[in-house]
Design a protein around this motif. Structure first.
Motif, mmCIF file in Angstrom:
data_model
loop_
_atom_site.group_PDB
_atom_site.id
_atom_site.type_symbol
_atom_site.label_atom_id
_atom_site.label_comp_id
_atom_site.label_asym_id
_atom_site.label_seq_id
_atom_site.Cartn_x
_atom_site.Cartn_y
_atom_site.Cartn_z
ATOM 1 N N UNK A 47 7.681 0.758 5.222
ATOM 2 C CA UNK A 47 7.738 1.275 3.856
ATOM 3 C C UNK A 47 8.090 0.167 2.870
ATOM 4 N N UNK A 48 9.145 -0.584 3.189
ATOM 5 C CA UNK A 48 9.561 -1.662 2.293
ATOM 6 C C UNK A 48 8.545 -2.797 2.308
ATOM 7 N N UNK A 49 7.988 -3.101 3.491
ATOM 8 C CA UNK A 49 7.025 -4.189 3.603
ATOM 9 C C UNK A 49 5.764 -3.942 2.795
ATOM 10 N N UNK A 50 5.257 -2.712 2.823
ATOM 11 C CA UNK A 50 4.059 -2.399 2.043
ATOM 12 C C UNK A 50 4.313 -2.574 0.551
ATOM 13 N N UNK A 51 5.486 -2.150 0.097
ATOM 14 C CA UNK A 51 5.793 -2.282 -1.327
ATOM 15 C C UNK A 51 6.024 -3.737 -1.715
ATOM 16 N N UNK A 52 6.681 -4.509 -0.832
ATOM 17 C CA UNK A 52 6.881 -5.935 -1.125
ATOM 18 C C UNK A 52 5.538 -6.669 -1.172
ATOM 19 N N UNK A 53 4.642 -6.313 -0.251
ATOM 20 C CA UNK A 53 3.319 -6.938 -0.258
ATOM 21 C C UNK A 53 2.584 -6.640 -1.561
ATOM 22 N N UNK A 54 2.777 -5.433 -2.075
ATOM 23 C CA UNK A 54 2.131 -5.073 -3.337
ATOM 24 C C UNK A 54 2.728 -5.855 -4.495
ATOM 25 N N UNK A 55 4.037 -6.076 -4.466
ATOM 26 C CA UNK A 55 4.678 -6.869 -5.517
ATOM 27 C C UNK A 55 4.090 -8.271 -5.552
ATOM 28 N N UNK A 56 3.842 -8.832 -4.362
ATOM 29 C CA UNK A 56 3.334 -10.209 -4.273
ATOM 30 C C UNK A 56 1.841 -10.283 -4.568
ATOM 31 N N UNK A 57 1.087 -9.354 -3.983
ATOM 32 C CA UNK A 57 -0.376 -9.440 -4.052
ATOM 33 C C UNK A 57 -1.012 -8.456 -5.020
ATOM 34 N N UNK A 79 9.648 -0.494 -9.549
ATOM 35 C CA UNK A 79 9.971 -0.881 -10.929
ATOM 36 C C UNK A 79 9.304 -2.204 -11.289
ATOM 37 N N UNK A 80 9.287 -3.138 -10.338
ATOM 38 C CA UNK A 80 8.627 -4.419 -10.575
ATOM 39 C C UNK A 80 7.137 -4.228 -10.830
ATOM 40 N N UNK A 81 6.539 -3.225 -10.172
ATOM 41 C CA UNK A 81 5.112 -2.934 -10.386
ATOM 42 C C UNK A 81 4.859 -2.124 -11.657
ATOM 43 N N UNK A 82 5.937 -1.661 -12.307
ATOM 44 C CA UNK A 82 5.839 -0.744 -13.450
ATOM 45 C C UNK A 82 5.212 0.586 -13.062
ATOM 46 N N UNK A 83 5.413 0.994 -11.821
ATOM 47 C CA UNK A 83 4.883 2.263 -11.329
ATOM 48 C C UNK A 83 6.026 3.283 -11.301
ATOM 49 N N UNK A 84 6.395 3.763 -12.478
ATOM 50 C CA UNK A 84 7.569 4.630 -12.575
ATOM 51 C C UNK A 84 7.259 6.075 -12.193
ATOM 52 N N UNK A 85 5.997 6.440 -12.174
ATOM 53 C CA UNK A 85 5.647 7.759 -11.674
ATOM 54 C C UNK A 85 5.930 7.874 -10.191
#
Length: 429
Positions: free
Chosen positions: A156-166, A226-232
């Motif tokens: 769960x955390x890895x997928x979100x971190x990957x999205x932050x980076x890529x 929050x870093x992705x600005x995906x607050x929904x």
């Protein structure tokens, strides 16, 4: 063990098995609440799909070509799944029937707004069915669930971190990973891993009322969003966290403190990122900004009103030409083309899924399927509320999808995967 004596506060309690009378009552309840016959609903849904395909074919053949035949392919997929699973011993298909109905609307909306994407949407549905079956098999083994909880938290955390980076920005949020012609939202799949880890990894919480491990995982997920600005999506994760944490702790005081902290964190984010506040500036008075920040909401409300009770017909609406009509504004498209009756039935279908989860809790085999089912049901409801009320300007437009209905491969796979948690809580004979 059976026959042990427990001393609590000077009172001795004898641990005994259920009596025959109690076992009989439990068995009787399970048998009385058995699955309903699947044939009438599946046959009616098949007729609905055929009529939708015909309407879309004759509506504008030049624009859509033979893509409406994908609706008949969905019918074939539905019957193959039901017959195969029935051959393997399954008898209850109420949840899948509801999901297939909503998926039918998804294909219809996709055919109306973006016909070329319907093949992708159907492929995602098939992948979601496979995910449902595989995850359902894994959830049968309680020992395996406990072993996988850390892996699921990491995923769960890895997928979100990957999205932050890529991740690349699309519709205002950097939550998309684009690889050539393919794009997907890892945050959708992360919902499944998050619920799995949250429901399976809180045995320590149940004994010591300790939320910190789960809070750390949730905090990491929310920071990434929050870093992705995906607050929904962040709102959906937080609501799911509250459901899981309360079911395992029952501690209102701690959860109230957490909610207060979340409000404070939200205020800080708005302080350092004022452009996010500007996105919500038109909430509640979209007509005053009909050409700027309220553009999508005003068009969605106008289209919904023009559809009436029975709609203008599949593919005959105009809202499909507005950006994100088949995702964020899909409720408006349903109201316009299919009518208010079908649109409200789609919302009611999500509520029925959540109601099934709460009723199944009465006879859950253990804590994990009960908590996971309630969390998945709550996620469906919160996500639907944000989508529907956002399009109708009753809540800020956050850009989340309507489960099973919005056009999007990642969302479709995630919706079917979450359905596995509801199936796991079904103990009817």
């Amino acid at each position: 063990q059976m026959g042990d004596t427990l001393s609590m506060g000077g009172i001795e309690l004898l641990f005994l098995p259920l009596s025959r009378e109690e076992e009989g009552k439990l068995l009787s309840r399970r048998r009385s609440e058995g699955p309903v016959s699947m044939w009438p609903s599946l046959l009616l849904l098949t007729l609905f799909q055929i009529l939708a395909a015909v309407q879309l074919l004759i509506g504008n053949l030049e624009e859509r070509g033979l893509y409406p035949l994908m609706m008949l392919a969905l019918t074939a997929v539905m019957w193959i799944y039901v017959l195969v699973m029935r051959g393997l011993g399954s008898r209850g298909f109420e949840l899948e029937t509801i999901a297939f109905f909503l998926s039918t609307l998804s294909l219809a909306v996709t055919l109306s707004s973006s016909p070329a994407s319907v093949v992708k949407q159907l492929v995602a549905l098939v992948l979601g069915l496979i995910f449902l079956v595989v995850l359902g098999v894994w959830l049968r083994d309680t020992a395996r669930i406990q072993k996988l909880r850390w892996l699921m938290a990491g995923l769960a955390i890895g997928l979100l971190l990957a999205t932050v980076v890529l991740g690349q920005t699309k519709y205002g949020a950097s939550n998309w990973i684009i690889l050539g012609p393919f794009s997907f939202q890892p945050s959708e799949i992360a919902k499944i891993f998050y619920i799995f880890a949250g429901a399976a990894g809180l045995e320590r919480l149940f004994r010591r009322r300790n939320l910190w491990l789960f809070m750390v995982m949730t905090g990491a997920c929310l920071l990434c969003l929050a870093k992705m600005s995906d607050f929904g999506t962040a709102s959906i994760f937080f609501a799911t966290f509250l459901v899981i944490a309360y079911l395992r702790s029952g501690d209102f005081a701690t959860l109230s403190l957490i909610c207060g902290g979340a409000v404070f964190a939200g205020a800080l984010i708005l302080q350092f990122k004022p452009y996010i506040l500007r996105r919500f500036a038109s909430w509640g008075h979209a007509w005053e900004a009909a050409s700027t920040t309220g553009y999508q909401q005003t068009r969605a409300m106008s289209a919904a009103a023009s559809g009436g009770l029975v709609g203008m017909g599949p593919g005959e609406g105009w809202l499909k030409n507005i950006a994100a009509a088949d995702t964020d504004l899909v409720f408006g498209v349903l109201c316009e083309e299919w009518g208010l009756i079908i649109a409200l039935l789609a919302v009611l279908s999500i509520l029925v899924l959540a109601l099934f989860a709460t009723r199944a809790c009465r006879m859950g085999r253990c804590a994990f399927p009960t908590i996971a089912a309630c969390a998945a049901g709550a996620l469906f409801v919160v996500q639907t509320m944000l989508n529907v009320f956002g399009a109708m300007d009753l809540l800020p437009l956050t850009g989340v999808t309507f489960p099973f209905v919005s056009n999007g491969g990642s969302a479709m796979i995630a919706s079917w995967g979450l359905l596995a948690f509801l199936k796991a809580a079904d103990t009817r004979e």
